[in-house]
Structure formats: C-alpha cells, structure tokens
Design an enzyme around this catalytic site. Structure first.
Site, short mmCIF file in Angstrom:
data_model
loop_
_atom_site.label_atom_id
_atom_site.label_comp_id
_atom_site.label_asym_id
_atom_site.label_seq_id
_atom_site.Cartn_x
_atom_site.Cartn_y
_atom_site.Cartn_z
N CYS A 68 -15.11 -20.62 28.00
CA CYS A 68 -14.18 -21.75 28.18
C CYS A 68 -12.81 -21.34 28.70
O CYS A 68 -12.26 -21.96 29.61
CB CYS A 68 -14.02 -22.50 26.86
SG CYS A 68 -13.72 -21.45 25.43
N HIS A 96 -7.64 -26.16 25.36
CA HIS A 96 -7.03 -24.83 25.41
C HIS A 96 -5.82 -24.89 26.34
O HIS A 96 -5.90 -25.49 27.42
CB HIS A 96 -8.00 -23.80 25.99
CG HIS A 96 -9.14 -23.42 25.08
ND1 HIS A 96 -9.23 -23.80 23.77
CD2 HIS A 96 -10.24 -22.66 25.33
CE1 HIS A 96 -10.34 -23.30 23.24
NE2 HIS A 96 -10.96 -22.61 24.16
#
Lengths: 345, 345
Positions: A132, A252
């Site tokens: 990710c 994130h």
C-alpha cells in the site's frame, strides 16, 4: 484469457478488511462479474456477504474452489497465497495477489496501472499488487520520473491502522475509548500481531511496521525500497524509508522528498502532477488546502500537495502524498488491474 | 546577575500549558526560588496556582511586576514578549523567552544547554528558548555534528497537539470523544487558531503547523531550518523540513535523515549518541524497543532510536528522535538555562 461478456471472480480473504473493500469496489465499478465466489479460511466459511443486493455464503478456500474462475483476487495473507495461488493458476485463473508472496519474483509483474500497465501482459498466471505505501508513492512519482528522472527518494510515512487489518481498526477504536475513560488498556495487535510485544497506538506514533531486518530497516521499509525500484524499472534510484504507524483509521500520508536527475521548472512539475492519471493535486496554501487522511478515505485517487522546491538543493522537491490505503493501496489497485485486462482484450 | 542563595522568579503566561509545566519543573528540580511571581493576561489574573504546597494568585503581567525579579520566564505568546521583555530587562531581570519574538536577532543567544551553553554568557538581557521541534533535534544531532560534521538534514515531524496549547489538547480530547460517539464535530483550534479554516485532528494528520510562508514552507518548518543553523553556528548545513500535526497529546517524534561530512563508524556513532548529554538511546529492535511519544511524556531527556546507516548513501544515517515537547521542548529547556546560569556563577 479470452474475451467474454462476464468473468467469474473469486475473492480469497473475502471476510477481511481488504477482501470486503474488493467486493465493494467490484460493485461500485460495475465490474462485469459472472459468477462471484467468496472464499476464506475454514474458520470464516459460512459467513454471509452481500454483493449487488444478493447474499453470498463464504466458502472455504480449497484448490477445487478455483474451477472455472477467470480472476482470483487474493488478500488472505502470504501463506494462503503461496499455497493456493498456484492451484488457481493451474485451473486457468489469473491471480491478482495482494500479499508479499510473489512481488519480488522476476517472472511476476508488480503492477500499478497508472505506472507500468505494460507489464500486465507479461504475466504467467500471477500478477502482484504492490504494498500500500509503495503504490501511492509511485503514482505520485511517475510523472516526475518520466519528465526529469529521479536520483533519490527520502520518505517518511504516516500509516493508518487499517493496513494491519480489521483487528487493528478495532484495537484503535477500543483503546482510544478506554483511554478517554481512564480505563487500563492491553495492546494485543499492533505493531505486529505475531510478535511478542505490543504497543499502544491510541495517541501515539509507533516507528515499526512489520518485522525488522538485520540491516535495521523494517520489512515495510524494505518493501517500499525494493518495490519502487522494480515498478519504475530502475535499480539506480537511491531510496531511504521510515515507516510509522499513527492513530488514523484509513489513509496513509507520506512526506516525500526527491532529487531529480534533470533540473525542473516548479510550475511545470506541478502541472505534470495535476494531469497525471490517478493523481489529484490539492495544494492551495492560502485556503489551507492540502491532502489529509480523512479527506482521502473512500476515494480511489492519490492526493498530492505541499509541493515545493527544496530551499537548498536545486533539484530537490518535497510533497505530501495521501491515499486510501485499503482502496488504491490494495482493493482498488487489484480491481483496476482486472479492469485493465478486461478492457484491453 | 550576582550570586545569591535564592532568586526571584517571574513566570509570564503562568496559566498556559507551558507556564504550568515551568512551575512544575521549578518545583521538581528544586530550583532556588526566592519570591515566585506568577503573571498572566488581565483575563487570567486572579486564578490560583500551587507551588510547593503554597497557593499563589496569578497577577496581571504589567511592567512594574518585574521589579526585583532575577529570572523572568516568558511563554505567553510573541506579542506579550515583545511588549514586556524589554520592561523586565530594564528592571534588571534576565529574560528567558519561549516565544519566537527574539530568536533570530543576532544579539540574542538561542540556547539549548546540551548544545551551545557557552552562548548564555553573551546575553544582553534576553536569552531565547528555541522552538520545540528544533530543540530535540539539535540535542540528538550535536554529538554527531561534533564528531563528523553535518552536510544536510531531511526531517519529517510527527508533532503533538500540546504544541498548540491547552485549547488544542482539549480539542483533540473532545473531538475524539464525539467521533467515537458518532456526534458531529466542529474544529475550532487546529491547525492555527487565528486562521479562517480549521481541520479535524482526531484520527487524522494535518501537514500544517503555523502559517505558510511565500516559499511554500510553513513558519514551523522555517523555524527548524533557521534555528538549527543558528544553534549549531553553521550556515552551510542544508535542511529540509516537513512539519505535521498528529493526534498525540504530548511528545514530538521526528524522522531524521542526515548526511555527515566525514565518514562515520556505525558503532561509534551509536556510542557517541548514548553518551551525549540529555540523550537516551532506546534502540533494541529484537525487543521492539524504540522511542515513542507515550514513553517520552513527562521525561526531560531526548530519546533516540531506529539508528541505522542508509542503504545507499555511505554517509547517510537515519534516526527516530522523540521528546516531551512541553518539557525539553519548552519548560525544561527554559529552567535548564536558568539552572546553568545559577550553577556557573
């Protein structure tokens, strides 16, 4: 894979945080699903999941479950992929694997559709979805890499707990609640469930994601280094990474510093980013607009802001890169690969 | 200042988050306080504060309040310092100022006692306390700077809300509570109270601390750059900063990458850090030990861990630096300067 009206899709790890998002994304994108087979461990088999208003019962993931499947999307951990992906490939499925199991194998394409879609056709049954934190960074780097080349990257991450799955999401929620109520807490999941020690994540920052390697970097940090070089197809790029978990549920954030090979014009760099596929520039300092985790949640794009030239290095550029780690960082990137294959048939 | 048994101390901003910690720190360190005068704005005057079991009434900060004071510790905002610090100096006090008002004036020493205590004696009445995020970084950099020189620094911060005062602490607590209860929230304090827009800090990361400058860096980022160069007395160091607020109450964390001038031995660098004043190395990856905000809270030291050589640049070193931003980052550094002056008399 031959061209079809509809494709049979298996989702392995269908009850997990990423598996759920894959199912939601298939629905949201109206992917041409023929049969949908939801698979998980024996423990989770029997659970009910809804897709397009219809209820599906989760079945145990066994080799025979891949009979007649066109796309098998795996996100049930590396050991499950290692065991079952070959069985799916043998039965004619294309595996799009979210785990770390095959990413660095030379014969497995590691694909971010905005960056290296041409690698998809080289697959021999398995296509790997990158980590990710790597995906969102390379989406933002790609237009700059193409225009100027990149000599080095120094990145520090601010990663959401959903990257560690549903148990970590639940832990942050429960732990936060207890701390606000002055109740004792007992961390059990983060930073790494299988390791002996666990640390408080609520109102804290933990500089550990995944286990540590002998060189002092964590596996997450090494993934960002190795995968970025593989995806950009350039093993001359020097990369330094520090990966940190913070008390955020989804999204994130990354503080990315790069040095380009050629000199760049700031306005041109900004406009290259703004027109890059999958990128949304959010960068209006007067209006206090910049990417934030809570704004990226639920979105497919990678958001880039705080774009500024370094004050000292003439080819240095800073930016702040945010994306939903379970969507672009996992579920959406996987579905996007399948979409690309369907469309380019 | 002549040598005395006890010193009269004024605390300006006595009811604020840092002022409170200054009073606690004076007590904890058993600073030789003669008279203690607690000062604040007219609005806060009349409040009661306890010091060593005795109750003090906060008085309004006016020029006459500094009559007979030896040390005046200011932390009531830059405009208060600009107005009243000269009045305190005229009356013979040494001002130790926590605000940004005088830090970059050439005639004002900017002091971190572990780093440049020799600057204290050059003062002309005012000594400036650096910004919180600068202080802990230079404490960690100092032993490496002395041994190897430092060419460049690239730092990304993970800063606690207490850096924005009590209102920000209250906002994080209340906002978190409401989000867990599915109640609507209305951010009013962070990132910068006086600016028009406010953003959610709970379960988020905000890449803005203080206002933005024309060059795209925030004032907090510029403080770290300019103050670090002034404290180390070296304007050749190239510094890049990205300052970010995260949902932590106390304790700033920093991901610090440096390039040294001379080559270094990793074990020597580690041992220099371990023996440096004010530094505690917490770096045992096997035991999952590294500095964290929650462990630094309430401590005076700067904690350093995740110390590792860069994988590509031979003179590159990464570390993770954590300290209590209201103690070493503010209150303790100020009291420490006063202690140093008392002891070296």
């Amino acid at each position: 894979m031959e061209k079809k009206e509809r494709y049979n899709v298996a989702v392995v790890g269908a009850t997990g945080a990423v598996g759920q998002k894959i199912i939601e994304t298939l629905e949201k994108r109206d992917f041409p699903v023929g049969e949908l087979r939801l698979l998980a461990s024996a423990r989770s088999a029997g659970q009910q999941v809804t897709f397009k208003g219809q209820t599906y019962t989760v079945q145990e993931a066994v080799p025979e479950a891949f009979e007649g499947i066109d796309f098998a999307l795996f996100s049930a951990g590396g050991s499950v992929s290692e065991k079952l992906a070959p069985a799916a490939v043998e039965r004619g499925a294309v595996v799009i694997d979210n785990t770390n199991a095959f990413r660095m194998l030379p014969e497995v394409p590691l694909v971010v559709p905005e960056v290296n879609p041409h690698k998809i056709s080289e697959h021999r049954g398995i296509i790997a979805n990158p980590n990710c934190s790597t995906i969102q960074m390379v989406v933002a780097l790609k237009p700059l890499y193409d225009a100027y080349g990149i000599e080095r990257i120094i990145v520090s991450t601010y990663q959401a707990v959903s990257g560690s799955g549903q148990a970590a999401i639940d832990e942050l929620k429960e732990q936060t609640w207890k701390i606000l109520n002055n109740e004792p807490i007992e961390p059990k999941v983060l930073p790494v469930k299988s390791l002996p020690r666990h640390h408080q994540i609520a109102f804290n920052a933990i500089p550990q994601i995944d286990v540590f390697e002998e060189n002092g970097f964590s596996r997450e940090e090494m993934k960002m280094i190795n995968e970025t070089r593989k995806i950009l197809g350039d093993d001359k790029i020097q990369i330094t990474t520090t990966c940190v978990r913070i008390p955020v549920f989804y999204g994130h954030s990354e503080s990315v510093y790069i040095e380009t090979e050629k000199s760049f014009d700031m306005e041109e760099a900004r406009s290259l980013l703004a027109s890059a596929p999958g990128v949304v520039v959010v960068d209006d300092l007067k209006e206090q607009e910049y990417p934030m985790a809570i704004s990226a949640e639920g979105r497919f794009e990678t958001f880039v802001g705080r774009i500024r030239r370094d004050l000292f290095h003439p080819r240095g550029l800073n930016m702040w890169v945010v994306s939903d780690n379970v969507l672009k960082g996992a579920a959406w990137n996987a579905v996007q690969i399948a979409e690309y294959m369907v469309k380019t048939r």
